[in-house]
Write a protein that holds these residues in place. Structure first.
Motif, short mmCIF file in Angstrom:
data_model
loop_
_atom_site.label_atom_id
_atom_site.label_comp_id
_atom_site.label_asym_id
_atom_site.label_seq_id
_atom_site.Cartn_x
_atom_site.Cartn_y
_atom_site.Cartn_z
N PHE A 1 -7.80 16.40 -5.26
CA PHE A 1 -6.72 15.98 -6.15
C PHE A 1 -6.02 17.18 -6.80
O PHE A 1 -6.61 18.26 -6.93
N VAL A 2 -4.79 16.96 -7.22
CA VAL A 2 -4.05 17.99 -7.94
C VAL A 2 -3.79 17.51 -9.36
O VAL A 2 -3.70 16.30 -9.61
N ASP A 3 -3.67 18.46 -10.28
CA ASP A 3 -3.49 18.10 -11.69
C ASP A 3 -2.07 17.61 -11.98
O ASP A 3 -1.87 16.72 -12.82
N THR A 4 -1.10 18.20 -11.32
CA THR A 4 0.29 17.85 -11.58
C THR A 4 1.02 17.64 -10.27
O THR A 4 0.60 18.12 -9.22
N GLY A 5 2.13 16.95 -10.35
CA GLY A 5 2.93 16.68 -9.17
C GLY A 5 3.63 15.35 -9.30
O GLY A 5 3.52 14.65 -10.33
N THR A 6 4.33 14.97 -8.27
CA THR A 6 5.06 13.71 -8.29
C THR A 6 4.11 12.54 -8.12
O THR A 6 3.32 12.50 -7.17
N VAL A 7 4.18 11.59 -9.03
CA VAL A 7 3.39 10.36 -8.93
C VAL A 7 4.21 9.37 -8.12
O VAL A 7 5.27 8.93 -8.55
N VAL A 8 3.70 9.01 -6.95
CA VAL A 8 4.43 8.10 -6.05
C VAL A 8 4.01 6.66 -6.26
O VAL A 8 4.84 5.76 -6.30
N PHE A 9 2.70 6.44 -6.39
CA PHE A 9 2.18 5.09 -6.57
C PHE A 9 1.33 5.02 -7.83
O PHE A 9 0.61 5.96 -8.15
N GLN A 10 1.43 3.88 -8.51
CA GLN A 10 0.64 3.63 -9.71
C GLN A 10 -0.23 2.40 -9.48
O GLN A 10 0.25 1.37 -8.98
N ASP A 11 -1.50 2.49 -9.85
CA ASP A 11 -2.41 1.35 -9.72
C ASP A 11 -2.14 0.36 -10.86
O ASP A 11 -2.43 0.64 -12.02
N ILE A 12 -1.58 -0.79 -10.52
CA ILE A 12 -1.27 -1.80 -11.55
C ILE A 12 -2.09 -3.08 -11.32
O ILE A 12 -1.71 -4.16 -11.77
N THR A 13 -3.21 -2.95 -10.61
CA THR A 13 -4.00 -4.12 -10.23
C THR A 13 -4.32 -5.02 -11.42
O THR A 13 -4.06 -6.23 -11.38
N LYS A 14 -4.90 -4.45 -12.46
CA LYS A 14 -5.29 -5.26 -13.62
C LYS A 14 -4.08 -5.77 -14.38
O LYS A 14 -4.03 -6.95 -14.77
N ALA A 15 -3.11 -4.92 -14.59
CA ALA A 15 -1.92 -5.33 -15.35
C ALA A 15 -1.16 -6.44 -14.64
O ALA A 15 -0.55 -7.30 -15.28
N ALA A 16 -1.23 -6.45 -13.29
CA ALA A 16 -0.51 -7.46 -12.52
C ALA A 16 -1.28 -8.76 -12.39
O ALA A 16 -0.74 -9.76 -11.89
N GLY A 17 -2.55 -8.77 -12.82
CA GLY A 17 -3.33 -10.01 -12.79
C GLY A 17 -4.19 -10.18 -11.57
O GLY A 17 -4.76 -11.26 -11.36
N LEU A 18 -4.36 -9.13 -10.76
CA LEU A 18 -5.18 -9.24 -9.55
C LEU A 18 -6.62 -8.78 -9.76
O LEU A 18 -7.45 -8.92 -8.87
N GLY A 19 -6.93 -8.24 -10.93
CA GLY A 19 -8.23 -7.60 -11.15
C GLY A 19 -9.41 -8.54 -11.15
O GLY A 19 -10.55 -8.10 -10.96
N GLY A 20 -9.19 -9.82 -11.36
CA GLY A 20 -10.31 -10.76 -11.45
C GLY A 20 -10.82 -11.27 -10.12
O GLY A 20 -11.88 -11.91 -10.07
N TRP A 21 -10.08 -11.01 -9.05
CA TRP A 21 -10.51 -11.48 -7.73
C TRP A 21 -11.31 -10.40 -7.04
O TRP A 21 -11.02 -9.22 -7.18
N ARG A 22 -12.31 -10.82 -6.24
CA ARG A 22 -13.15 -9.85 -5.56
C ARG A 22 -13.40 -10.28 -4.13
O ARG A 22 -13.71 -11.45 -3.86
N HIS A 23 -13.30 -9.34 -3.22
CA HIS A 23 -13.64 -9.58 -1.82
C HIS A 23 -15.14 -9.44 -1.64
O HIS A 23 -15.78 -8.57 -2.21
N THR A 24 -15.71 -10.35 -0.82
CA THR A 24 -17.14 -10.32 -0.53
C THR A 24 -17.34 -10.49 0.97
O THR A 24 -16.75 -11.38 1.58
N MET A 25 -18.15 -9.64 1.56
CA MET A 25 -18.44 -9.76 2.99
C MET A 25 -19.88 -9.34 3.24
O MET A 25 -20.21 -8.16 3.33
N GLY A 26 -20.78 -10.34 3.32
CA GLY A 26 -22.19 -10.06 3.55
C GLY A 26 -22.84 -9.38 2.38
O GLY A 26 -22.47 -9.57 1.22
N GLY A 27 -23.85 -8.55 2.67
CA GLY A 27 -24.57 -7.84 1.63
C GLY A 27 -24.18 -6.38 1.55
O GLY A 27 -23.51 -5.85 2.44
N PRO A 28 -24.59 -5.69 0.49
CA PRO A 28 -24.17 -4.29 0.28
C PRO A 28 -24.75 -3.33 1.31
O PRO A 28 -24.18 -2.27 1.54
#
Length: 642
Positions: free
Chosen positions: A64-91
């Motif tokens: 990772f770099v400390d500074t630079g152009t931010v292209v994408f922002q993680d908005i998962t929780k703010a957008a309301g998707l954070g409560g869903w979880r994918h499950t496939m078999g065991g860990p």
């Protein structure tokens, strides 16, 4: 993904260098030198030296770099998707069924002009046996304010089966998008009821199958105006003969990766599941024409992502299938209801070294702006990811090294990917989502990690790409074990966003916040009587500001996912939106002048512009532009478009 190999004759490639990173040791010998007492599971390029960043983190989870152009922002929780979880078999991921993950479908299911999100979920063996509640798929309705609400239960699309791929299309031409879900077990075909709900009609339609369907794509292969369905088969997974290491299912052999025993077995050593092509009968039923059409997959290769796309620009949709650890398929459409297997002749079956790769996903796009679609294939770690340049007339050359991007990819195990113009400069860039299949990756010095960061490469317009550094705290620095990924303009602001479905984790919604002020246009196409209603299979060529760009309307691609079907064009600093030449699946060719930039135009075949939406979903005054018909162009060596 490439799990089990027998004898391997891979070529050991020189060590890869990363900006700010260093190799820790010499590459391990390829599998052909590791002994014959077990089933080895290396990737096809050999075992490379680990690469670490300045903090001694594997490059897949660092750099990772400390500074630079931010292209994408993680908005998962703010957008309301954070409560869903994918499950496939065991860990522990004891079986290959638990490792491949699921897809994402972008769909405007209620026809309100805003993309909604369908996230396929997996399952568990206890759920299959009725011992616990199955994981549910999610349908996130777009609230038009940056947030989403899961309405899957009310809509009747929770699936509740072991889900893998998803393909979105209007299969009955009623103007409402439907959902096909590929499952282990019976598939689902959710018909849109026009009221916010769906009905599973897969049994009536005859497309349930029954073992492991992986990916799917819709396309009108025979030109009758109705969308047909192709479903790729992966492996035949037999719960009565489970593929444990040293089990009868794998010939009593151990399953190894980089000398580590006991990892997940397969697909090599397990019987493959055949592919299927279903012809749309026009009455809600389908007929399996795989044998007749020449796409039955008699080799039983391990099919993953599939996509109908016209690769030789003759007006007929061809068919691509990314096969894991076996040669990939390229079928050319003969125009008579059959296909010609051109996999080897085209150059698509193998990489530049003449080897099959562990092909997972397919990105399709004209990154050179020369009117021909190029192909990127995502694959396993320790291997170059092929970038196939379209040489014309259905021939391809793997240019992964000379494109300037091959060197960065070797430690990453890649899945969902797509050519997207993230900065709207008129040139398609490349986004790749990655994640390992072996949880043991975090316990060994492989130079890789189970959770990995996404990769973004910027098109520098000369056939090459530049790596875009991941800024700390940005969406490109998020670690997840990604699988399916879908790409589209979720907020109607002209910027392409990304939704990632990881294995065993919450979804990831990356909003495009690139600070450019470039202009753009998007097109929602509606087909006429001889074209599928959602215009799947249409090709659009936009001329603006001296550039001629190409976009195709597709259902399927990335990794077993479905992207935004609205062609998107970046315009850079141009203030004129230019002219769109639309080659409809019916064979009609029309040109439509677009009156202004930063608009989403609805264009109906033979009627021209029928609606306009401004940025952020605001309605605009419709300035009608009647289409101008033209004769289809004839290319040397190709037939006339239908």
């Amino acid at each position: 993904m490439l799990y089990v190999r027998g004898v391997f004759t891979g070529i050991l490639i020189a060590l890869i260098s990363f900006p700010g990173a260093s190799p820790a040791q010499q590459a391990e010998p390829p599998a052909s030198q590791q002994g014959m007492g077990s089933m080895s599971t290396p990737t096809t390029g050999g075992a490379f030296a680990p690469v670490y960043d300045s903090e001694h983190r594997p490059i897949t989870a660092g750099g990772f770099v400390d500074t630079g152009t931010v292209v994408f922002q993680d908005i998962t929780k703010a957008a309301g998707l954070g409560g869903w979880r994918h499950t496939m078999g065991g860990p522990a991921k004891d079986f290959i069924l638990e490792s491949n993950g699921s897809g994402v479908g972008l769909i405007d299911y209620d026809n309100d002009g805003w993309l909604d999100i369908y996230l396929v979920n997996g399952s568990t063996f206890n759920a299959l046996d009725g011992k616990e509640e199955p994981p549910h798929a999610a349908l996130f309705h777009n609230n038009h304010d940056g947030t989403f609400t899961d309405v899957a239960a009310a809509a009747g699309v929770t699936n509740d089966r072991w889900g893998f791929g998803v393909a979105i299309a209007d299969f009955d031409n009623d103007g409402w998008p439907d959902i096909f879900v590929a499952n282990y077990g019976k598939n689902r075909l959710y018909h849109n009821n026009h009221d916010g709900t769906f009905t599973d009609v897969a049994e009536k339609a005859g497309v349930t199958l029954g073992n492991w369907s992986d990916g799917a794509t819709w396309g009108d292969y025979d030109g009758d105006g109705r969308l047909d369905l192709f479903v790729s088969g992966y492996v035949h997974f037999d719960r009565d003969n489970l593929p444990y290491p040293r089990s009868k299912a794998v010939g009593n052999a151990d399953c190894q990766f980089r000398g580590v025993s006991g990892v997940t077995c397969g697909p090599r050593g397990i019987l493959g599941e055949p592919d299927h092509l279903f012809h749309n009968n026009g009455d809600g039923t389908f007929t399996d024409v795989s044998e007749k059409a020449g796409v039955a997959d008699k080799n039983r290769y391990y099919g993953m992502t599939s996509v109908f796309i016209d690769v030789n620009d003759d007006g007929k949709p061809d068919l691509l299938v990314a096969n894991d650890s076996t040669p990939s398929y390229l079928y050319l459409n003969n125009g008579d209801g059959t296909f010609e297997d051109d996999s080897y002749v085209s150059g698509f079956a193998l990489n530049k070294d003449g080897r099959e790769v562990a092909a997972m996903g397919i990105a399709v796009g004209d990154y050179l702006n020369n009117g021909l679609v190029d192909l990127f294939v995502s694959d396993f770690a320790d291997d170059m990811k092929p970038l196939f340049h379209n040489d014309g007339e259905g021939s391809f050359t793997d240019v992964s090294v000379r494109s300037g991007i091959g060197q960065y990819w070797v430690p990453f195990l890649s899945w969902g990917s797509e050519f997207i113009d993230y900065d709207n400069d008129g040139w398609k860039d490349l986004f790749i989502a990655s994640g390992h299949v072996f949880p043991q990756a975090d316990q060994h010095e492989w130079g890789s990690t189970y959770a990995q960061r996404p990769l973004l490469f910027r098109n520098i317009r000369n056939g090459k790409f530049d790596y875009v550094p991941a800024v700390k705290g940005s969406g490109l620095a998020v670690l997840t074990s990604a699988r399916g990924a879908a790409f589209g303009d979720l907020f109607n602001d002209g910027k392409i966003d990304v939704v990632i479905n990881p294995v065993d984790g919450p979804a990831l919604l990356l909003r495009n916040v690139n600070p450019d002020h470039h202009h753009w246009v998007e097109l929602k196409l509606i087909g006429g009587p001889r074209t599928p209603r959602d215009a799947v299979g249409a090709r659009v060529f936009l001329r603006a500001d001296g550039l001629r760009q190409r976009e195709d309307v597709m259902s399927g691609g990335s990794y077993i996912s479905s992207n935004d079907q609205r062609p998107h064009f970046g315009l850079g600093d141009a203030t004129s939106a230019g002219t769109a030449e639309i080659r409809w699946p019916s064979g009609a060719v029309e040109t439509v002048r677009l009156s202004a930039v930063d608009r989403i135009y609805t264009i109906t075949e033979s009627k021209g512009i029928t609606a306009v939406m401004c940025a952020a979903g605001k309605p605009c005054l419709v300035q009608h532009s009647a289409p101008r018909s033209a004769k289809p162009p004839v290319r040397t060596g190709a037939s006339t478009a239908r």
